[in-house]
Design an enzyme around this catalytic site. Structure first.
Site, PDB file in Angstrom:
ATOM      1  N   ASP A 126       0.854  -1.175   0.000  1.00 55.59           N
ATOM      2  CA  ASP A 126       0.000   0.000   0.000  1.00 55.59           C
ATOM      3  C   ASP A 126       0.898   1.236   0.000  1.00 55.59           C
ATOM      4  OD1 ASP A 126       0.924   0.267   2.622  1.00 55.59           O
ATOM      5  OD2 ASP A 126      -0.893  -0.561   3.510  1.00 55.59           O
TER       6      ASP A 126
ATOM      7  N   LYS B  99      -6.822   1.329  -2.861  1.00 57.08           N
ATOM      8  CA  LYS B  99      -5.709   1.988  -2.203  1.00 57.08           C
ATOM      9  C   LYS B  99      -5.195   3.111  -3.105  1.00 57.08           C
ATOM     10  CE  LYS B  99      -5.463  -0.740   1.410  1.00 57.08           C
ATOM     11  NZ  LYS B  99      -5.573  -0.274   2.802  1.00 57.08           N
TER      12      LYS B  99
ATOM     13  N   ASP C  48      -8.431   4.696   0.054  1.00 54.51           N
ATOM     14  CA  ASP C  48      -7.682   4.637   1.305  1.00 54.51           C
ATOM     15  C   ASP C  48      -6.232   5.034   1.045  1.00 54.51           C
ATOM     16  OD1 ASP C  48      -6.464   4.031   3.695  1.00 54.51           O
ATOM     17  OD2 ASP C  48      -7.027   1.912   3.697  1.00 54.51           O
TER      18      ASP C  48
ATOM     19  N   GLU D   3     -10.314   7.521   3.092  1.00 55.53           N
ATOM     20  CA  GLU D   3      -9.826   6.928   4.338  1.00 55.53           C
ATOM     21  C   GLU D   3      -8.366   7.293   4.620  1.00 55.53           C
ATOM     22  OE1 GLU D   3      -9.270   2.371   6.074  1.00 55.53           O
ATOM     23  OE2 GLU D   3     -10.793   2.805   4.540  1.00 55.53           O
TER      24      GLU D   3
ATOM     25  N   HIS E 201     -12.709  -2.079  11.055  1.00 50.32           N
ATOM     26  CA  HIS E 201     -11.586  -2.422  10.182  1.00 50.32           C
ATOM     27  C   HIS E 201     -11.238  -3.907  10.266  1.00 50.32           C
ATOM     28  CE1 HIS E 201      -7.093  -3.016   9.913  1.00 50.32           C
ATOM     29  NE2 HIS E 201      -7.356  -2.519   8.716  1.00 50.32           N
TER      30      HIS E 201
ATOM     31  N   GLU F 272     -15.817  -4.657   6.369  1.00 53.65           N
ATOM     32  CA  GLU F 272     -14.748  -4.803   5.385  1.00 53.65           C
ATOM     33  C   GLU F 272     -14.527  -6.277   5.056  1.00 53.65           C
ATOM     34  OE1 GLU F 272     -10.468  -2.701   4.543  1.00 53.65           O
ATOM     35  OE2 GLU F 272     -10.995  -3.142   6.623  1.00 53.65           O
TER      36      GLU F 272
END
Length: 386
Positions: free
Chosen positions: A34, A185, A214, A240, A316, A336
């Site tokens: 990420d 992401k 995110d 996010e 989460h 999620e």
């Protein structure tokens, strides 16, 4: 003598007799990247460290709980859990709130947040699992369910290491599984790459299909301002972690300025850290993680504070636990969808028509798979097995 005449154990007088904690390292099929990887702050993730706690009582009841750590901290969680587990022997398993406090104070010199509370989380979840199973209820029903299914979104198919063409295939696969939203992401060094990926996926999904992004805390305040402004056009459910997870003031400014909701909270590891965001209005969606805050007991406190403040909830990770907790919220949250933990358990969660079905099996409704044995790095016991 009839069956009705046989004395039954008094649940009010049961005692914890034996505990086993296990340190398990779950390998991931593909290294995960990420924005934290692209900024050089972390390495790609290749495994997840799981801390399991199995609690057995004198009268034959049992509960299974878990916590976890990504990239680092797993051995530390196990060491702390091993050290404090004997504190529970002889205790009444019903007294979950008191036992949480006892475990917290047993390790208070290393703090009541972070690694120490994450270790406590495995015991706390196990105690709630035990209580629900003894009652013959799912955890959701024991706590008081508002619904039997919860809207869900997929994250595992949208990481930055995933090429765009595969990303589109992953979104199709998620929709075919009955998942109701997609999260991407973002946080590329070149922001135009992020914008192109979001724009392409939005066109692929259509204007109204739920889409989230995110940034994993990797934008500065100026970068977050710019990106939030650009991303407004894509009708996102939320943006996010645009900023550092402890920057409540910065998140609050973004939440006030932009129409797109701001989401954060997954990295916070105590009720007090969440309260700082709640009182500053630092999120539209608060994202508590029950294992990270110390289990079900503190999670319920966070959720109550968030509900009182009018914030929305989106717990989460750890869907096997959070589907039960999400079912109890008055305002429907998002759960999620991550399939990463599935190899640990024999059971599978069902998704249908954009929703995750809340299991009706007693407790969490999960049992450990045989594969767990080969991934177990260490075990420790306390007490005597009944």
């Amino acid at each position: 003598m009839t069956a009705q005449d046989i004395p039954r154990p008094n649940a009010n007088e049961d005692q914890i007799a034996w505990i086993r904690v296990s340190s398990v390292f779950l390998p991931l099929a593909t290294p995960i990247s990420d924005a934290k990887v692209l900024t050089g702050r972390q390495k790609p993730m290749t495994e997840i460290a799981i801390l399991f706690a199995e609690i057995h009582t004198r009268d034959g009841h049992s509960g299974l709980g878990f916590s976890y750590s990504k990239r680092a901290g797993g051995p530390g969680q196990f060491a702390h859990a091993k050290e404090i587990a004997p504190s529970l022997i002889g205790e009444n398993p019903n007294d979950i709130a008191r036992l949480w406090d006892k475990l917290a104070w047993a390790g208070a010199s290393v703090g009541r947040s972070g690694l120490s509370t994450q270790a406590i989380g495995a015991f706390d979840v196990a105690l709630w699992d035990l209580k629900a199973k003894r009652a013959g209820l799912s955890l959701a029903k024991l706590l008081g369910a508002q619904r039997d299914s919860v809207q869900c979104y997929n994250t595992s198919g949208g990481f930055l290491h995933t090429p765009l063409d595969q990303l589109l295939k992953n979104t199709d696969a998620s929709r075919e599984k009955g998942i109701g939203g997609i999260k991407l992401k973002v946080g590329q060094p070149d922001s135009s790459v992020d914008i192109h990926r979001v724009e392409t996926v939005r066109k692929h999904l259509g204007e109204h299909f739920p889409l989230m992004v995110d940034a994993n805390q990797q934008w500065s305040r100026p970068a977050a301002q710019r990106m939030c402004r650009i991303l407004e056009q894509f009708n996102l459910v939320w943006i996010e972690e645009p900023l550092d997870c402890y920057d409540a003031e910065g998140h609050a400014a973004l939440a006030q300025q932009f129409d797109t909701p701001i989401a954060t909270g997954e990295m916070l590891t105590s009720v007090s850290e969440h309260w700082d965001f709640i009182r500053q209005r630092g999120a539209d969606y608060l994202m508590p993680d029950a294992p990270r805050v110390g289990g079900v007991t503190p999670y319920l406190k966070v959720a109550a504070l968030a509900e009182h403040a009018g914030l929305m909830i989106a717990p989460h990770f750890a869907m096997e636990l959070h589907v039960h907790l999400a079912a109890t919220h008055a305002r429907e949250p998002w759960v999620e969808h991550f399939e990463w933990l599935e190899p640990l358990f024999n059971e599978r969660l069902e998704t249908r028509n954009g929703r995750m079905i809340v299991p009706t099996r007693p407790g969490l409704g999960v049992t450990l798979s045989e594969q767990v044995k080969q991934w177990t790095a260490a075990e420790a016991e306390a007490g005597q097995r009944p």
